[in-house]
Write an enzyme that holds these catalytic residues in place. Sequence first.
Site, short mmCIF file in Angstrom:
data_model
loop_
_atom_site.label_atom_id
_atom_site.label_comp_id
_atom_site.label_asym_id
_atom_site.label_seq_id
_atom_site.Cartn_x
_atom_site.Cartn_y
_atom_site.Cartn_z
N ASN A 7 26.69 36.95 -41.73
CA ASN A 7 26.15 36.19 -40.60
C ASN A 7 26.03 37.16 -39.43
OD1 ASN A 7 25.59 34.45 -38.53
ND2 ASN A 7 27.39 33.14 -38.82
N ARG A 90 22.89 34.37 -43.64
CA ARG A 90 22.58 33.19 -42.83
C ARG A 90 21.39 33.55 -41.95
NH1 ARG A 90 26.02 30.53 -37.90
NH2 ARG A 90 24.70 28.70 -37.70
N HIS A 179 22.52 23.73 -37.88
CA HIS A 179 23.79 23.45 -38.58
C HIS A 179 23.52 22.83 -39.96
CE1 HIS A 179 25.73 22.76 -34.36
NE2 HIS A 179 26.02 23.99 -34.77
N HIS A 207 28.77 17.09 -36.68
CA HIS A 207 29.27 18.48 -36.60
C HIS A 207 29.54 18.73 -35.12
CE1 HIS A 207 29.25 22.90 -37.64
NE2 HIS A 207 29.11 22.92 -36.33
N LEU A 208 30.83 18.67 -34.74
CA LEU A 208 31.19 18.77 -33.33
C LEU A 208 31.98 20.06 -33.11
CD1 LEU A 208 32.33 15.04 -32.83
CD2 LEU A 208 30.01 15.98 -32.67
N ARG A 240 26.12 23.81 -23.23
CA ARG A 240 24.70 23.40 -23.24
C ARG A 240 24.56 21.97 -22.74
NH1 ARG A 240 23.79 24.92 -29.41
NH2 ARG A 240 25.01 26.83 -29.31
N PHE A 283 37.62 22.06 -25.61
CA PHE A 283 38.11 20.68 -25.53
C PHE A 283 39.62 20.60 -25.34
CE2 PHE A 283 34.62 17.60 -26.57
CZ PHE A 283 33.60 18.50 -26.35
N GLU A 384 30.34 26.48 -44.22
CA GLU A 384 28.95 26.92 -44.29
C GLU A 384 28.81 28.15 -45.19
OE1 GLU A 384 29.44 26.46 -40.02
OE2 GLU A 384 27.29 26.14 -39.88
P1 ADP Z 1 31.37 27.15 -33.25
O1 ADP Z 1 31.46 27.45 -34.74
O2 ADP Z 1 30.20 26.29 -32.87
O3 ADP Z 1 31.56 28.33 -32.36
P2 ADP Z 1 33.77 25.62 -33.72
O4 ADP Z 1 33.29 24.68 -34.75
O5 ADP Z 1 34.72 26.70 -34.13
O6 ADP Z 1 32.59 26.22 -32.88
O7 ADP Z 1 34.47 24.75 -32.56
C1 ADP Z 1 35.06 25.37 -31.47
C2 ADP Z 1 35.57 24.31 -30.53
O8 ADP Z 1 36.46 23.43 -31.22
C3 ADP Z 1 36.41 24.88 -29.40
O9 ADP Z 1 35.64 25.22 -28.32
C4 ADP Z 1 37.31 23.71 -29.05
O10 ADP Z 1 36.67 22.98 -28.04
C5 ADP Z 1 37.38 22.88 -30.29
N1 ADP Z 1 38.73 22.87 -30.87
C6 ADP Z 1 39.27 23.76 -31.70
N2 ADP Z 1 40.55 23.42 -32.00
C7 ADP Z 1 40.81 22.26 -31.34
C8 ADP Z 1 41.93 21.37 -31.22
N3 ADP Z 1 43.06 21.62 -31.86
N4 ADP Z 1 41.80 20.29 -30.44
C9 ADP Z 1 40.66 20.05 -29.78
N5 ADP Z 1 39.56 20.82 -29.85
C10 ADP Z 1 39.63 21.91 -30.61
#
Ligand code: ADP
Length: 397
Positions: A7, A90, A179, A207-208, A240, A283, A384
């Site tokens: 990736n 990817r 995603h 997917h959050l 964003r 978060f 993924e």
């Molecule tokens: P990406 O792959 O889009 O960079 P991720 O799927 O790894 O992102 O998600 C990252 C986000 O997940 C962090 O910014 C955080 O907000 C949230 N996160 C990770 N662990 C926790 C947790 N234990 N509690 C709440 N939110 C979390």
Amino acid sequence: MKILVINAGSSSLKYQLIDMATEKAVAKGGCERIGLEGSFLKHKANGKEVIIEKPMPNHQVAVQLVLDALVDKDYGAISSMKEIDAVGHRVVHSGEDFNCSVRITPEVLETIASNTELAPLHQPANITGINACRAIMPDTPMVAVFDTAFHSTMPDYAYMYGVPYEAYKNYKIRRYGFHGSSHLFVSDEAAKYLGKPKEELKIVTCHLGNGSSISAVDGGKCVDTSMGFTPLAGVPMGTRSGDIDPAIVEFLETKTGMTTAEVINYLNKKSGMAGISGVSSDFRDLAAAMEQGNDRARLALDMFAYATKKYVGAYAAAMGGIDCLVFTAGIGENDGYIREKVTDGLSFLGVEIDKAENKIRTGEIHDITAKGGRVKVLVIPTNEELVIARDTARLSK
Ligand code: ADP
């Protein structure tokens, strides 16, 4: 069979070496600061983790360092490069040219390059990663797996915007979604977990993560998704804005003197949770700030949960029902508070969660459906890389 999954970003390159017999990563890591001062490789395999600090003027040097690490006698995972049967890349954007993963040929590479204007930040980096691997491993099969491909099954009325048809025809302006590998993976996993053919299920996948998107998956096919022409669309995210009235762009330019490019950067990097709360895009930080009485952190979290909930309702309407709701990615997998807020008040749809189960983190597929809840609510860790490895294995035989 062992598959190397790559990736590549503009100054980074993440990788996993996956053994297809077990579908587990036997090595993983990433290069950072490629082309910059202070580049390093973080590598994990064989029960060890090492950080290798070496200049990486370009991606080819980075790929070579990854391969050296993979065959290292002490912290490697294989004895020779020949053990890598194929490489899966990817790639962000397929445009309308590919609706599934493809074996990379010079013609395929040209087509991928022709879609660069649809993902100007990511596509050139993906291509650089492919070229770097091809230069070092010219005889190893390579496969491109697109973020957008899973969404190619959306019907035209879901992917079209309300702009003149010529804008779609001439400039490819439409909803693409992103995603895709994650939405595909978790919807398949949900069907397996429920022991039902995916063709019989209506699933909403959330997917959050830093970037967030929600998809409607009907009968195993994506029929709608919240991200759009770019990953800026949909719910408000870490930094964003998500969906806004497009007229705001010019209004902001007039008010602040920012150029269009500066406004787009503002919407991509300074908005969302970070911009609303003034605290953070993470978060965990937002939850901590809210607990200490920070009302803007509370507002950001409320907005995120509300926007996500609206998509769940909209997609249940779009599919004529919902059998399963899935939460995945950093927030979806870990943040019980957000899951509770998203599902709160959805019992009219049959969505009800067990609040005690929702607080437990298992790191595996976890059923958080309330007793008697009609819609299965599942927390599913995404993977993924495994989707990329599976397609690569299938297409390189
Ligand atoms: P990406 O792959 O889009 O960079 P991720 O799927 O790894 O992102 O998600 C990252 C986000 O997940 C962090 O910014 C955080 O907000 C949230 N996160 C990770 N662990 C926790 C947790 N234990 N509690 C709440 N939110 C979390």
